[in-house]
Scaffold this motif. Structure first.
Motif: not given
Length: 179
Positions: A17-24, A26-38, A56-57, A101-107
């Motif tokens: 899970q840590v590896r999965a969220v560490s990718s920018l 995949r972070h952006r994909i999760m942001a797309v899916l946060r509010f509605e399915p796609a 793949y991601h 800090d993964v979140l700050m790097r992604h932000a």
């Protein structure tokens, strides 16, 4: 699982899970899916990736338990899958002292990639607070973020809110700074 039946929080606990969220990406994909399915095609369009790369991601995120298929439908003999976040929010483990800090790097990466002509509110303030004030400010910031997350409408444009309240390194010098 309909998206409104998702658990409130998912705690990232495994190395996968840590590896999965560490990718920018995949972070952006999760942001797309946060509010509605796609679908993979919709994700690819929103993130600016090829469908194969998006697939793949998303598979890595699904394998890590961070996203799930929430519905399917047949389109011209092909099963189309709609993905959504596995929970309304994802909680990352504490990286410990000196950990990245993964979140700050992604932000920061998202902020740098955002259109420069768009409206931004970026500010850094140095404060001197008691421990009680520090805790109160942290709680108020989290409550404000939660309040606005509840107001979020998938039909509206995306907006990101990031905050970090922390005690800086002693002497104001971070590791790696040169004087």
């Amino acid at each position: 699982m309909p998206t409104d039946e998702r658990p409130e929080t998912l705690h990232v606990t495994t190395a996968e899970q840590v590896r999965a969220v560490s990718s920018l990406t995949r972070h952006r994909i999760m942001a797309v899916l946060r509010f509605e399915p796609a679908t993979i095609t919709q994700i690819a369009g929103r993130v600016g990736l090829a469908k194969g790369s998006s697939s793949y991601h998303v598979r890595l995120l699904e394998r890590a338990g961070l996203v799930k298929v929430v519905r399917t439908r047949k389109v011209r003999g092909v099963t189309e899958r709609y993905y959504a976040m596995a929970a309304r929010s994802i909680v990352l483990p504490d990286t410990g002292q000196g950990g990245p800090d993964v979140l700050m790097r992604h932000a920061v990466a998202d902020l740098e990639a955002a259109p420069s002509a768009g409206e931004r509110h970026v500010r850094m303030a140095h404060l001197r607070l008691t421990e009680d004030q520090f805790a109160e400010l942290g709680a108020r910031l989290e409550a404000l973020a939660d309040e606005y997350r509840e107001l979020s409408d998938p039909a509206l444009p995306d907006a990101s809110l990031v905050f970090a309240l922390f005690h800086p390194a002693p002497g104001g010098q971070a590791e790696g700074d040169v004087r």
